[in-house]
Scaffold this motif. Structure first.
Motif, PDB file in Angstrom:
ATOM      1  N   THR A   1     -10.739  44.136   7.986  1.00 36.21           N
ATOM      2  CA  THR A   1     -10.275  45.077   6.976  1.00 36.21           C
ATOM      3  C   THR A   1      -8.821  44.751   6.663  1.00 36.21           C
ATOM      4  O   THR A   1      -8.082  44.299   7.536  1.00 36.21           O
ATOM      5  N   VAL A   2      -8.399  44.989   5.413  1.00 35.61           N
ATOM      6  CA  VAL A   2      -7.001  44.824   5.025  1.00 35.61           C
ATOM      7  C   VAL A   2      -6.381  46.199   4.866  1.00 35.61           C
ATOM      8  O   VAL A   2      -6.917  47.050   4.151  1.00 35.61           O
ATOM      9  N   TYR A   3      -5.266  46.420   5.560  1.00 33.60           N
ATOM     10  CA  TYR A   3      -4.495  47.665   5.459  1.00 33.60           C
ATOM     11  C   TYR A   3      -3.270  47.377   4.611  1.00 33.60           C
ATOM     12  O   TYR A   3      -2.537  46.415   4.877  1.00 33.60           O
ATOM     13  N   SER A   4      -3.049  48.176   3.584  1.00 37.29           N
ATOM     14  CA  SER A   4      -1.863  48.007   2.744  1.00 37.29           C
ATOM     15  C   SER A   4      -1.634  49.284   1.962  1.00 37.29           C
ATOM     16  O   SER A   4      -2.222  50.322   2.262  1.00 37.29           O
ATOM     17  N   TYR A   5      -0.779  49.217   0.975  1.00 33.23           N
ATOM     18  CA  TYR A   5      -0.493  50.381   0.141  1.00 33.23           C
ATOM     19  C   TYR A   5      -0.596  49.978  -1.324  1.00 33.23           C
ATOM     20  O   TYR A   5      -0.455  48.800  -1.667  1.00 33.23           O
ATOM     21  N   PRO A   6      -0.892  50.936  -2.210  1.00 28.14           N
ATOM     22  CA  PRO A   6      -1.208  50.616  -3.601  1.00 28.14           C
ATOM     23  C   PRO A   6      -0.157  49.773  -4.319  1.00 28.14           C
ATOM     24  O   PRO A   6      -0.500  48.795  -4.981  1.00 28.14           O
ATOM     25  N   SER A   7       1.120  50.114  -4.209  1.00 23.57           N
ATOM     26  CA  SER A   7       2.125  49.368  -4.966  1.00 23.57           C
ATOM     27  C   SER A   7       2.266  47.926  -4.480  1.00 23.57           C
ATOM     28  O   SER A   7       2.646  47.048  -5.246  1.00 23.57           O
ATOM     29  N   PHE A   8       1.945  47.672  -3.222  1.00 25.79           N
ATOM     30  CA  PHE A   8       2.000  46.294  -2.726  1.00 25.79           C
ATOM     31  C   PHE A   8       0.867  45.465  -3.307  1.00 25.79           C
ATOM     32  O   PHE A   8       1.020  44.274  -3.546  1.00 25.79           O
ATOM     33  N   LEU A   9      -0.266  46.089  -3.536  1.00 29.70           N
ATOM     34  CA  LEU A   9      -1.429  45.377  -4.043  1.00 29.70           C
ATOM     35  C   LEU A   9      -1.417  45.234  -5.565  1.00 29.70           C
ATOM     36  O   LEU A   9      -2.318  44.637  -6.130  1.00 29.70           O
ATOM     37  N   ARG A  10      -0.386  45.763  -6.234  1.00 29.19           N
ATOM     38  CA  ARG A  10      -0.246  45.597  -7.681  1.00 29.19           C
ATOM     39  C   ARG A  10       0.917  44.691  -7.973  1.00 29.19           C
ATOM     40  O   ARG A  10       1.994  44.926  -7.431  1.00 29.19           O
TER      41      ARG A  10
ATOM     42  N   TRP B   1      -8.171  49.423   3.547  1.00 27.49           N
ATOM     43  CA  TRP B   1      -7.712  50.674   4.124  1.00 27.49           C
ATOM     44  C   TRP B   1      -6.378  50.931   3.441  1.00 27.49           C
ATOM     45  O   TRP B   1      -5.399  50.249   3.713  1.00 27.49           O
ATOM     46  N   ILE B   2      -6.353  51.870   2.504  1.00 23.78           N
ATOM     47  CA  ILE B   2      -5.179  52.109   1.681  1.00 23.78           C
ATOM     48  C   ILE B   2      -4.345  53.242   2.262  1.00 23.78           C
ATOM     49  O   ILE B   2      -4.838  54.357   2.464  1.00 23.78           O
ATOM     50  N   ARG B   3      -3.089  52.929   2.507  1.00 20.50           N
ATOM     51  CA  ARG B   3      -2.139  53.912   3.038  1.00 20.50           C
ATOM     52  C   ARG B   3      -1.708  54.836   1.907  1.00 20.50           C
ATOM     53  O   ARG B   3      -1.312  54.394   0.840  1.00 20.50           O
ATOM     54  N   THR B   4      -1.780  56.124   2.152  1.00 23.57           N
ATOM     55  CA  THR B   4      -1.282  57.112   1.187  1.00 23.57           C
ATOM     56  C   THR B   4      -0.543  58.188   1.961  1.00 23.57           C
ATOM     57  O   THR B   4      -0.801  58.411   3.139  1.00 23.57           O
ATOM     58  N   TYR B   5       0.374  58.825   1.263  1.00 28.33           N
ATOM     59  CA  TYR B   5       1.131  59.903   1.882  1.00 28.33           C
ATOM     60  C   TYR B   5       1.008  61.152   1.037  1.00 28.33           C
ATOM     61  O   TYR B   5       0.898  61.085  -0.178  1.00 28.33           O
ATOM     62  N   GLY B   6       1.032  62.304   1.680  1.00 25.83           N
ATOM     63  CA  GLY B   6       1.116  63.567   0.983  1.00 25.83           C
ATOM     64  C   GLY B   6      -0.193  64.149   0.488  1.00 25.83           C
ATOM     65  O   GLY B   6      -0.202  65.221  -0.067  1.00 25.83           O
TER      66      GLY B   6
END
Length: 142
Positions: free
Chosen positions: A112-121, A135-140
């Motif tokens: 699985t790849v763990y990252s966050y949306p802005s990094f993948l854009r 596996w997308i990291r999100t906060y809030g």
């Protein structure tokens, strides 16, 4: 909320093999999963670099550290991809794919790849291959 809470209590990921200079001495997956009923897995914080073969070196090191990944309770290994290491998007994509392919070869599991949306854009680019699970990291959010 109860479902999420129950799931969070049943999963455990351990950061391992960040580099050859820093690795956990022992990866306790089996004792945790068998003794306490957790599903356990490990992640590798990527250190992308040239030459691209560093991806294979890191995947090999991670695979040796985590050992057998085919037993009951073992979650798929995770590539934590949050840094470009100064690579352009094409090289970063190639680096990540080399890592994922090698880790799959060594463990028999689809990583699985763990990252966050802005990094993948913008999206990582490269040859047409099936996308790995994300596996997308999100906060809030809930």
């Amino acid at each position: 909320m109860r479902v999420c809470s129950a799931i969070a209590k049943a999963l455990l990921f351990v950061g391992l093999a960040l580099s050859k200079a820093y690795a956990q001495q022992a990866y306790p997956t089996r004792p945790i999963t068998l003794t306490h009923g957790f599903a356990a897995g490990a992640y590798h914080f990527a250190r992308p670099a040239l030459p691209l073969t560093t991806a294979v070196d890191q995947a090999d090191f991670f695979a040796r550290t985590i050992g057998d990944q085919l037993h009951v309770g073992a979650l798929p290994p995770v590539l934590d991809l949050e840094s470009t290491g100064g690579l352009n998007r094409g090289d970063l994509t190639a680096w990540a794919q080399l890592f994922l392919d090698r880790l799959h070869e060594r463990t028999g599991r689809t990583p699985t790849v763990y990252s966050y949306p802005s990094f993948l854009r913008p999206p990582l680019s490269g040859p047409a291959r099936p996308d790995p699970p994300l596996w997308i990291r999100t906060y809030g959010g809930p």
